[in-house]
Each structure stands twice: as C-alpha cells, then as structure tokens.
Design a protein around this motif. Structure first.
Motif, PDB file in Angstrom:
ATOM      1  N   ALA A 522       0.852  -1.188   0.000  1.00 60.63           N
ATOM      2  CA  ALA A 522       0.000   0.000   0.000  1.00 60.63           C
ATOM      3  C   ALA A 522       0.887   1.236   0.000  1.00 60.63           C
ATOM      4  N   ILE A 523       0.624   2.139  -0.927  1.00 56.36           N
ATOM      5  CA  ILE A 523       1.397   3.379  -1.030  1.00 56.36           C
ATOM      6  C   ILE A 523       0.462   4.563  -0.820  1.00 56.36           C
ATOM      7  N   LEU A 524       0.808   5.427   0.127  1.00 61.59           N
ATOM      8  CA  LEU A 524      -0.018   6.586   0.441  1.00 61.59           C
ATOM      9  C   LEU A 524       0.833   7.842   0.357  1.00 61.59           C
ATOM     10  N   ASP A 525       0.613   8.593  -0.702  1.00 60.21           N
ATOM     11  CA  ASP A 525       1.362   9.826  -0.946  1.00 60.21           C
ATOM     12  C   ASP A 525       0.585  10.986  -0.333  1.00 60.21           C
ATOM     13  N   GLU A 526       1.032  11.468   0.828  1.00 57.20           N
ATOM     14  CA  GLU A 526       0.339  12.514   1.582  1.00 57.20           C
ATOM     15  C   GLU A 526      -1.131  12.147   1.797  1.00 57.20           C
ATOM     16  N   PRO A 527      -1.436  11.014   2.417  1.00 59.88           N
ATOM     17  CA  PRO A 527      -2.816  10.533   2.501  1.00 59.88           C
ATOM     18  C   PRO A 527      -3.714  11.375   3.379  1.00 59.88           C
ATOM     19  N   SER A 528      -3.145  12.207   4.240  1.00 54.04           N
ATOM     20  CA  SER A 528      -3.978  12.934   5.200  1.00 54.04           C
ATOM     21  C   SER A 528      -3.864  14.438   5.048  1.00 54.04           C
ATOM     22  N   SER A 529      -3.492  14.918   3.860  1.00 55.76           N
ATOM     23  CA  SER A 529      -3.232  16.344   3.690  1.00 55.76           C
ATOM     24  C   SER A 529      -4.482  17.191   3.860  1.00 55.76           C
ATOM     25  N   ALA A 530      -5.674  16.631   3.623  1.00 53.95           N
ATOM     26  CA  ALA A 530      -6.913  17.415   3.721  1.00 53.95           C
ATOM     27  C   ALA A 530      -7.636  17.184   5.047  1.00 53.95           C
ATOM     28  N   LEU A 531      -7.017  16.466   5.970  1.00 54.05           N
ATOM     29  CA  LEU A 531      -7.678  16.118   7.222  1.00 54.05           C
ATOM     30  C   LEU A 531      -7.097  16.889   8.393  1.00 54.05           C
ATOM     31  N   ASP A 532      -7.919  17.069   9.418  1.00 48.50           N
ATOM     32  CA  ASP A 532      -7.434  17.699  10.636  1.00 48.50           C
ATOM     33  C   ASP A 532      -6.607  16.673  11.416  1.00 48.50           C
ATOM     34  N   PRO A 533      -5.837  17.123  12.436  1.00 48.86           N
ATOM     35  CA  PRO A 533      -4.943  16.198  13.159  1.00 48.86           C
ATOM     36  C   PRO A 533      -5.658  14.994  13.755  1.00 48.86           C
TER      37      PRO A 533
END
Length: 612
Positions: A522-533
């Motif tokens: 599984a590859i996640l390139d900036e998977p949480s950039s649109a989410l809050d902490p």
C-alpha cells in the motif's frame, strides 16, 4: 518573429492522406465505398443533365419543327431524372450518417486505448502533449473530411472529364479558360492553405495559455481561492497577452492571405470567367456564327460547371494537404512506442509477498541535465511500515512511481520477490499495489464506481461498504440519497453530490481498502493532507489496522504521521541522507530530528493558541 511550422514534401503529404484513408477503411470499408460512389454518380448526373437539358431545351425552342409535346416530354424526363438523383442523395445520406458516427466513435475509442497504453514519461514531454492535444481535438473532423474529400475528388474529376468531352466536341477553345483558371487557382490556393495552416498551428499554441486562464474561472475547485485573492490579476494578464499575441499573428498572416485571395479572385473569377468566356461565346455565335444559341447555353453551363469543379478540386487538394500535414502528427502519435505499459513479462508475479529491493538505483528524466534520484539503496520486507520523508522536490514521489514501474530506472535495479520488476507483466505487477496519491481524482460516476474504479457489480457492494467504513466515510454514506449509486460531482446530473476535501479523500482511501485482499504493498502519498490532526491520527490507525499483512509505504511532510513506522527514509536532493526508526533518527540528531522538532514546535504553538 513567427516560428516555422513543419515542411513536408508532397510525397509525404499524399502518403499521410493515404494512411488516414487506410486507417478508416479498416474500420468500415463499405461506408467509404458507398460515399465515393454516391458522390461520383450524383455529381456527374446533375452536371450532365443540367448541360444536356439546357442545350436540348433551347434547341427545341429555336427549331419550329419541334412540337410543344416533345418539349414537355423533355422537361418531364429531366424532372424525373433530377427527382431520382435527389432521392438517391437523400437515401445515401440517411444511411451513411449513423455509420459515420459509429466510425468516428471507433476512432476516438482507439485513441483512448492508445493513450491508456502510453508511458507516463510521455506526459512530461511537451512534444507528445502537443501531438496528443492536436490529434485528439481534430481527429474526427480530419477523418470525416478525408473520407468525404475522396468522394468529392472522384465526383469533380469524373465530372470534369465528362463535360470536357462535351465541350471539345463543340468548341475545344472554350476549355482553355477553366484550365488556365485552374492553374492559377492551384498556385494561389496552395499558398493560401499553407498560410492558413501556419496561422492555425501558431494560434492554437498561443491560445493554450488564454484557454487555461479562461478555464480556471469556470472550475469549481478554483472558485474559493479566486474570491479570496487577487490571482485573477496575473491570470487576466496572461489571457490578454495571449489575445494580443494572437491578434498580431492574425494581422501577420491575414494580410498575406488577403493578397493571395485577391490575386485568385481577380484572375480566376473576374477576368477568365466573367469577361473572357461571355466575350468569346458572343463572338462565336454573333460574329462568326459557328455555334447556335443552344450550344452557347450548353458551353456556358459546361465551362461554368468545369470551372466550379476545378475550383472544387483545388479546395480538395488544399484539404488533402491540410489533412496530410495534420496526419503527420497523427502518425507520430500512433507510432509512439510504449516501453512500460502493457508489457508482458517473462516471470510470473509472486502470489506471496516478497522483499522489495532497490540496488544502486538512479533515475533521470528524458532531456534533464542531471539525475533526479542518485544511488538509492533500500530493502523493504513483507509487512513493514515504511515512511519516506523530506521537503518538496526531494524525489519521494518520483521514487514511488519507480517502485510501481510508472517509470523505469536509468541505472541500477528494483526487484520484487527475487526478480527485477521489468521481468514481470506491467499490469500484473501493478496489481500488487494499492495507492492513494495526493492529487487523487473524484470522477463523475457513482460512489461505488469511484471506490472500485470499474463498472458497478452488485456482488461487490458489501466490499465497497466495508471499505468506506474503514476509511471513515460510513456516516456520510448514510446521508447520500441513493447510497452507493449516488452520483458524485454535478458534471452530468444537477443533483450530484459535491464532497468536501476530507470526504473526497476518504473515498479515495477506500479504494485502497477495497483492494486489500490481493494487495501486497500500500502506497499513500500525503494521505492525510486534507484532514485535521484528529482525523489524520484515526485514518493512520485505520490504515495500519486494516491493511492486513500488506507492506505500507507512507510519503509525508507531517512527521507526526511517521513515528509508528518500522523504518524511515529521509530524502534530500534525490538522495537518502538518513534512515532508521523514529527514535534512532532522533538520537542521530540530524536533519530528521531538526525537522521533527521544528514541526512539533508549530503543533505546540497551535495547541497553545487553541487553549488560550
């Protein structure tokens, strides 16, 4: 200063035209033959009946020996003949129109298949992009025009031959006027066509900037920033600069086109057609008295038709040349060879997870002056959680594309399960990966189609729901009017759903969970950039928990997401400068530790502000 466009010899232009006709002929030969026959039969029929009828009709009226009944029979026969020709035309058009739509659809479908098989590196090449844009935008018109021009050329040539025989049987001198006009027309129209083609190519190149600036103002994803900033100022400036440049180009080419058009009209249509022909016919009929009124009418009609047909041949030649010039791009595009996409391997992709090994790997983009990645060495074992960190431009995303074989390495190797990845079938190897990139896309399709990335299948609904639950989208799904069949975006339906950035990202991440049964990596390139902490933390835990035994590779700027990784690789200027666990790198007190402390300080400042 106007750039030179490509110059092709006549032989190559004709070869290109033949190429596009063969290309269409392979799709629907019967359609092309039918159009050709219809044009030839109809054109010759109309021209012959018009000329012969006019000659006979005037001779009938001029000769007292002919009765009104004979004249009426002539008119009735001509009317029936014209009705038959018109019926033939309408039936042919009704029959060929839907088949032409099907033909152009097949051509566009083949273009899509060609694009799908193109290597990603071609998208980094301006020449490829220009060829693709021009080809995709003009393919249908070019093919349709080529087919109909073949029919028009056949009609015009046969008509000229038939009427020339009629003219020479009465007075061969009259044939000189349309022939001279044809020669002048060929020379002038050839030059006009070349100028128009150059103008069209240069205009399209410039207007790409104007069209981009204009398009931005219509796209919903840009609306908020446009309203909250003054980005419209440079965009409008870019738009106006492109318009001004286009105006300059139009003036440059417009003057030259106008001059050649003036020469064409004065010589061909004014002098040779409207003065020379009537004067000569009047002289032969009234002074020399070698021809009668019927012959005058017939010759005038015939030479007018020949002139028009020769002029039409000129336009066909012009369009054939334009098609030949365009087809040069089309052939070039269709001849692009993919070195990666759809390649069949010599080794079977392993069914069990293997070691992903990178050995002294370097990569350089085509035409670049230096390597983007240099001497990378790495070994990732099955089930490991690995993080790639570093500033923008450090080479992380390019490296991941190499791991997935979207690019091929320049030097060194990448192997999986003991074999170089180039030894596997490209599609089968990539099927081992699940991925979510930062620039993911939501498509104008149903929720289920956006998760599975193929057509809806009823038996997959349970899998889709489970994936959406694991990505945190379950509560939003329950509010959608048609559940999994709800249309996303308003591209085609007015009641389509526009998701927020975080919601759209959860749908994109659900794609990864839906694939986990066969996913090795599984590859996640900036998977949480649109989410809050908080949402980011929950998402990361979900990914780690639900990825099963798959290897997980994170690419992130937020180092708070990397603390739980088994190994962290820090990239800088295309090289790995540090590697280890979070604690090992903190103890090393190098670049990673400095970046982590810097980010932790900002997080702490944010928490203090919230608390205050």
């Amino acid at each position: 200063m106007h750039k030179e466009t490509e110059k092709l010899p006549l032989r190559r232009i004709l070869s290109n035209y033949a190429y596009i006709l063969r290309y269409a002929f392979q799709k629907d030969a019967a359609l092309i033959i039918m159009i050709f026959v219809a044009y030839v039969v109809g054109g010759v029929g109309y021209a012959s009946m018009d000329t012969i009828f006019m000659r006979a009709f005037i001779n009938f009226l001029s000769d007292p020996a002919y009765s009104f009944k004979q004249t009426a029979v002539l008119v009735a026969g001509a009317t029936i003949g014209m009705a038959v020709l018109m019926t033939f035309d309408r039936c042919t058009e009704s029959f060929t129109r839907p088949r032409m739509i099907r033909l152009t659809g097949m051509l566009q479908e083949e273009m899509i298949h060609k694009v799908v098989t193109m290597d990603l590196m071609y998208y980094d090449c301006d020449t490829y992009y220009d060829d693709f844009v021009v080809t995709a935008s003009q393919l249908e018109d070019m093919v349709v025009t080529a087919i109909y021009d073949l029919g028009r050329m056949g009609r015009n040539v046969v008509t000229v031959l038939v009427l020339s025989g009629l003219i020479t049987s009465i007075d061969p001198v009259i044939a000189l006027f349309p022939v001279l006009g044809f020669v002048v027309n060929v020379i002038s129209r050839f030059r006009i066509m070349k100028l128009e083609y150059d103008y069209d190519v240069e205009k399209k190149t410039i207007m790409r900037r104007a069209n981009y600036s204009k398009r931005v103002f219509y796209q919903p994803e840009y609306a908020k920033e446009i309203k909250l900033s003054h980005i419209e100022v440079p965009l409008e400036k870019q738009f106006h600069q492109a318009i001004d440049e286009t105006i300059g180009v139009a003036r440059y080419f417009g003057l030259r086109i106008s001059l050649w058009s003036l020469v064409n009209w004065i010589t061909v249509f004014t002098l040779l057609s409207y003065f020379c022909v009537p004067l000569y016919l009047g002289y032969m009929a009234l002074v020399v008295k070698k021809i009668g009124l019927g012959e005058v009418a017939a010759l005038n009609n015939a030479q007018g038709t020949v002139r028009n047909r020769l002029d039409a041949i000129n336009y066909c030649i012009e369009r054939i040349q334009r098609a030949g010039l365009f087809c040069e791009r089309f052939r070039k595009f269709m001849n692009y060879e993919s070195k990666i996409e759809k390649q069949q391997g010599t080794q079977q992709v392993p069914s069990e997870q293997g070691v992903l090994r990178v050995e002294d790997m370097s990569f350089r983009y085509d035409g670049a002056g230096k390597d983007t990645l240099k001497h990378i060495n790495m070994e990732i074992h099955p089930g490991e959680k690995v993080a790639f960190v570093g500033e923008n431009g450090a080479g992380k995303s390019t490296f991941v594309k190499l791991l997935m074989r979207l690019y091929d390495v320049t030097d060194g190797s990448i192997s999986y399960g003991g074999h170089d990845v180039r030894e596997y079938s490209t599609d089968e190897y990539r099927d081992l990966f699940g991925s979510v990139f930062q620039d993911y896309q939501i498509y104008a399709a149903s929720v289920q189609e956006n998760v599975m990335m193929h057509e809806d299948r009823e038996e997959e609904q349970k899998k889709v729901i489970e994936a959406l639950c694991q990505s945190g989208f379950w509560h939003r799904l329950q509010t959608l009017p048609e559940g999994l069949q709800t249309a996303l975006t308003r591209e085609f339906v007015d009641d389509g759903i526009q998701l927020s950035g975080g919601e759209a990202q959860k749908v994109a991440i659900a794609r990864l969970f839906a694939k986990k049964e066969r996913m090795h990596i599984a590859i996640l390139d900036e998977p949480s950039s649109a989410l809050d902490p908080k949402a980011e933390y929950e998402l990361n835990q979900n990914i780690l928990h639900h990825a099963g035994g798959a290897t997980v590779i994170f690419i992130s700027h937020r180092l708070s997401t990397t603390k739980d990784a088994d190994r962290i690789y820090m990239f800088e200027h295309g090289e790995i400068i540090e590697q280890g666990t979070h604690q090992e790198l903190m103890n090393l007190d190098g670049q990673y530790a400095e970046m982590f402390r810097c980010q932790a300080k900002y997080y702490q400042q944010g928490q203090d502000l919230v608390a205050g």
